[in-house]
Design an enzyme around this catalytic site. Sequence first.
Site, PDB file in Angstrom:
ATOM      1  N   GLY B 473      97.999  47.718 -11.471  1.00 23.14           N
ATOM      2  CA  GLY B 473      98.324  49.138 -11.418  1.00 23.14           C
ATOM      3  C   GLY B 473      98.973  49.558 -10.124  1.00 23.14           C
ATOM      4  O   GLY B 473      98.766  50.667  -9.643  1.00 23.14           O
ATOM      5  N   SER B 513      87.019  46.888  -7.538  1.00 23.90           N
ATOM      6  CA  SER B 513      87.677  47.808  -6.595  1.00 23.90           C
ATOM      7  C   SER B 513      88.005  47.100  -5.292  1.00 23.90           C
ATOM      8  O   SER B 513      87.786  47.626  -4.199  1.00 23.90           O
ATOM      9  CB  SER B 513      86.786  49.033  -6.321  1.00 23.90           C
ATOM     10  OG  SER B 513      86.512  49.737  -7.498  1.00 23.90           O
ATOM     11  N   THR B 516      93.142  46.302  -3.106  1.00 26.21           N
ATOM     12  CA  THR B 516      93.788  46.976  -1.978  1.00 26.21           C
ATOM     13  C   THR B 516      92.949  46.804  -0.717  1.00 26.21           C
ATOM     14  O   THR B 516      93.478  46.714   0.382  1.00 26.21           O
ATOM     15  CB  THR B 516      93.999  48.466  -2.311  1.00 26.21           C
ATOM     16  OG1 THR B 516      94.843  48.534  -3.456  1.00 26.21           O
ATOM     17  CG2 THR B 516      94.643  49.216  -1.155  1.00 26.21           C
ATOM     18  N   GLU B 696      87.149  52.231  -9.566  1.00 26.82           N
ATOM     19  CA  GLU B 696      86.061  52.290 -10.546  1.00 26.82           C
ATOM     20  C   GLU B 696      85.149  53.503 -10.480  1.00 26.82           C
ATOM     21  O   GLU B 696      84.733  54.025 -11.517  1.00 26.82           O
ATOM     22  CB  GLU B 696      85.217  51.013 -10.421  1.00 26.82           C
ATOM     23  CG  GLU B 696      86.009  49.774 -10.760  1.00 26.82           C
ATOM     24  CD  GLU B 696      85.248  48.503 -10.447  1.00 26.82           C
ATOM     25  OE1 GLU B 696      84.675  47.933 -11.364  1.00 26.82           O
ATOM     26  OE2 GLU B 696      85.218  48.104  -9.263  1.00 26.82           O
TER      27      GLU B 696
END
Lengths: 166, 731
Positions: B473, B513, B516, B696
Site C-alpha cells: 500500500g 504494522s 515503514t 492496523e
Amino acid sequence: MSAKVQVQTTINNEPVEFLCEPRQSLLECLRDVVGLTGTKEGCGDGNCGSCTVKLGDRIVTSCLVLGVEANGESITTVEGLAHGNTLHPLQKAFLEHAALQCGICTPGFLIAADALLQKHPQPTEEQTRFWLANNLCRCTGYDKIIRAVQAAATEITTTKSNGAAQ
Amino acid sequence: MSTTYNVIGTRPVRHDGADKVTGRALYGADLQLARMIQGAILRSPHAHARILRIDTSKAEALPGVYAVVTAADFPPAPADKIVDFGEGDTPLSSLRGNILASGKVLYSGHAVAAVAAVNAHVAAEAAALIEVDYEPLPCVLTAPEAMAPGAPILHEEFANGNVADQIRYEMGDLAAGFAQATLIVERELDTATVHQGYIEPQNATAFWSSDGRIHIWCSTQGSFVARDATAAVLDVPVSQVKVTPMEIGGGFGGKINVYLEPVAALLSKKAGRPVKLVMSRRDVFTGTGPTPGSRVRVKIGVNDAGKITAAQSWLAYEAGAYPGAMVVPGAMTVFACYDIENVLIEGFDVVVNKPSTAAYRAPGAPNSALATETVLDEIAEKLGIDPLELRLRNAAKEGTRRADGPRYKRIGCVEVLEAMKASPHYNAPLPGPHCGRGVAIGFWFNAGLPSSATLSVNADGTVNLIEGSTDIGGSRTSLSMQAAEVLGLRAEDIHPTVVDTDSVGYTGVTGGSRTTFSTGLAVHDAAQMVVEQMKARAARLWAVEAVEFANGVFSANGQSLTFAELAAQLGSTGGPVSCSATVNPKGVGGSIAGLIIDVKVDPETGKTDVLRVTSVQDAGKAIHPAYVEGQMQGGTAQGIGWALNEEYFMDNSGDMRNGSYLDYRMPTALDLPMIETVIVEVPNPGHPFGVRGVGEANIVPPLAACANAIYRATGKRLNRVPMNPATILGL
C-alpha cells in the site's frame, strides 16, 4: 476442448483478432489470449468490478461476457486510457490523491469512472458513490477514490472550457 | 520541539503509481511463462469427515492433464516433526494438513487434491473426476459448543479436546479491586467469522527445475516466510526455494500463510513444467484463513471518580481447523489502552470445523476491544461522565504496565483521546432522530522483526533502493522518503525495487504494522552508511580530515559539492558506493487509534446508515500523510463492514452459504461517507524519525464505536456482531 472461434474486435483503438474457445470469458480472452493483463479478476461472478471494461458504449464486467460476444465490438481497457505517455486526467488524479493502495481494483475503477464522467461531467458525491458502487475496494474506504474522481471531473471540465474559450 | 524535515511529511506520487494506473504492474495471476500450465484444487464438501479412499485415475486419464497430487505426494517426514520459520513452533503435520488434507477433512473447503492441466478449464474438469469416499462425522462450528462436554473432537491427539491452548494473565488483586468498585458492569459479546476480503485471490506459480531448485512467483505479504514455509512443507533446505514476490492485491494479514505454493511446486515436479494456481473467490472464502469468530466476556469495576479498580476478561476464539486463533493478541490488547492495577485475563484457543484462521489487521484485538469499549460506554453513561473523559481518567501512559508483562514506553493514548475530544465532529450536534454517536479506542503493537535494504548510488546522483518488503500500500514510497531525507535528496531521486529472496537479506512479513517502521530503519541505517562513505570520498578529493553533510551538500573549508556532483565523481575516487543494512528492532512503538461515528438506525427495517466518521490515530511521525490517512480510512471501512454486516453464514452442516461478494457483502462506495482523519504524532522513541506503524490499530475501535452509536440511536445494547438488521430488530 472445443473448437476455437475467430473473434474480430477493436481493442484500445487497434484492430485485434483472436481465437478463443466458446466457453472463455472476455476477461480470460483479454488476459490470457490477447495478453492485456491490466484488467483484473477478483471474483469471476460480476460482483467486484475489477474486470470492468468498456464494450461498445457501455461498461461491463468482462468476466460475465463471453469472448465470442465481443466479435465486431470495440473494447477499451485500462491500457487504452492514456494517450501515449500522457496519463488520462483520472489516472493523474488517482496518483495525486493517493486513491490506490494495493492497486488491484484500480483498473476497474478507472474504466467505470471514465464512463461516469462521460455521462455526468460534474458528478455530485452521491452520483459518484452510486455509480462506483459496483466496484469493490478493500484498501481505501473509497474516500480518496471519490475525491480523485471529482478532482478529475473538475480538471477535464476546466481544460475543455479553457479550450473552448481560446 | 519538532524537527524540520524536507521530505518526510510531504505527499509525493508513489513510485509504482504509473504502473498501477496504466495496467502495467504485474500481479501474481498476470504471470505468463513459456510452457506454463494451470491447476485446480479439489475441496471437501464436508465440514468434518474421514477420507476413506481417493481415486485419481479418471482425472489422470483425461486428455490435457499433466499431473495430479494429494497429501500422499508430500515427501516422507517424521510424523512428529516440528518446524519453525519465525512464527513459533508448528507441527509439520498441521502445516501440511491445511494445505492438502490427510486422514480427515476438517472444514468444508479443505483442499484434498490438485490437478495441473493444459488450461484452467481442463484442470477443473479433471478435479471433478477425482473420486473421494468420505465418512462424514458430526461437526462443531462455534467455540462455546466446541468447549462443551461431548463435542465432536477435531484432533484426537490433543490433550484437552478442542481447546488447543489456554493463556492466563494476572496482575494485582482482582477480588480487592472489585471490592473497591462502586459500579461493576459485565457483558458478553459474540463476533462472527469474517474475512479480510482482499480483492486479489491467492495465486502461486511454481517451477521445480531439473537442477532441484524451486522457483515460486506468488502474491505474498512475506516472500521469506513464503520461502521458508514452502521449504518446510516440502522438506527441502530453504536455499532450494526462491520466491519472487509479484505485486500483491491486498492481504491485511491473510497473505502470510501459504496455501498454493507447495501444491504448485509438487504439481510442477510431476509435470516438469511451470504450474500456475489461482483461487476462485469461493476458494478464497472457504479455503483460506478468515479471522476468528469469538465470545468475549468483560467485567469492569469503577469507583465514584470513574477510576477503574479491576477488570476481568474471558475470551474464547475459534481457531478454525488448526490451532492459532489469535487469542493471545486478543488477550494482550483487551485492556491495553488503560492503566489498571488489578486484572485477570483468561483466553482459550479453540478448534472448530471452519477454515483455519489467519491474521486480519490487528488480529484478535477488534474482538476483545468490542467488549471492553462497550462496557466502558455503559459505565460512562451510568456515571454520567463523557465517554472520552472516562477513558482519559484511565488512559495508559508511559510506564503503564500491561497484564501480560511489558511496561509502555512513550505512547499516545491521552493525545488520541484529547484529539477526539477536540475534533469538530465530536463537538457537532447530531442531525436528528434515530441517530446516535459512538466512540471507542484501541491499541495495536508494532512488530519488530528483521528487515534488510541496500542502497546503491548512481553516477547521476540518484540512488537505487533494493528491499524485501512486499509493497501492499505504498511502502516503496514511505521507505524511499526515509532514504531521501537522510541523503538530502527528493523522494523521486530514489528508485525502489522489491526483489526476490535470493537478492536481498532476510526481511520479515509486510504485516504487524512494521514495514515503514522496521524496513524504514534498515533504509535509514543504510543511508547513513552511504553518507559516511560519501564524506570519505569528499575528504579524499579535498585532502581534508572532516567533511560536513547537510541538506544534500558536502562541504569542508569553503569547498562544497552537492550529492549529485559528488556521485558523478565516485568512479574516480575509489569506485561505486553501495551500502546494506539489516536490522532486528525490539521493544518498539505501538499505536493507539480512536473512532467517532454517527449512525442513523431505521426503526422499521433495522438498517444502519453511517452518517459521519472520524478516525484518529497516533502515527508517531507520518512519513507520507496521504498513505497514513489511507490506512486509517481503509481500516475504518473494514471495521464498519465487520461491525454492521459481514459474517460467514454457515448452515448446520458447516457449509458457507454466502461464499460470494454478492452475499458476503462488504461495504461499497455507497455504504460509506467520507472518512475524516486526524493524525496524532507522538514520536516513537525506537525510530530515528519517530515512526509508528499505522496499518492496523485503526480497525480496532470500529466494532465498539458502531455498537455504542447504535445504542445511543436505539437504546439497545446488542450482544452480537454483525449488528445487522436482524440483530438490531432481535429477529
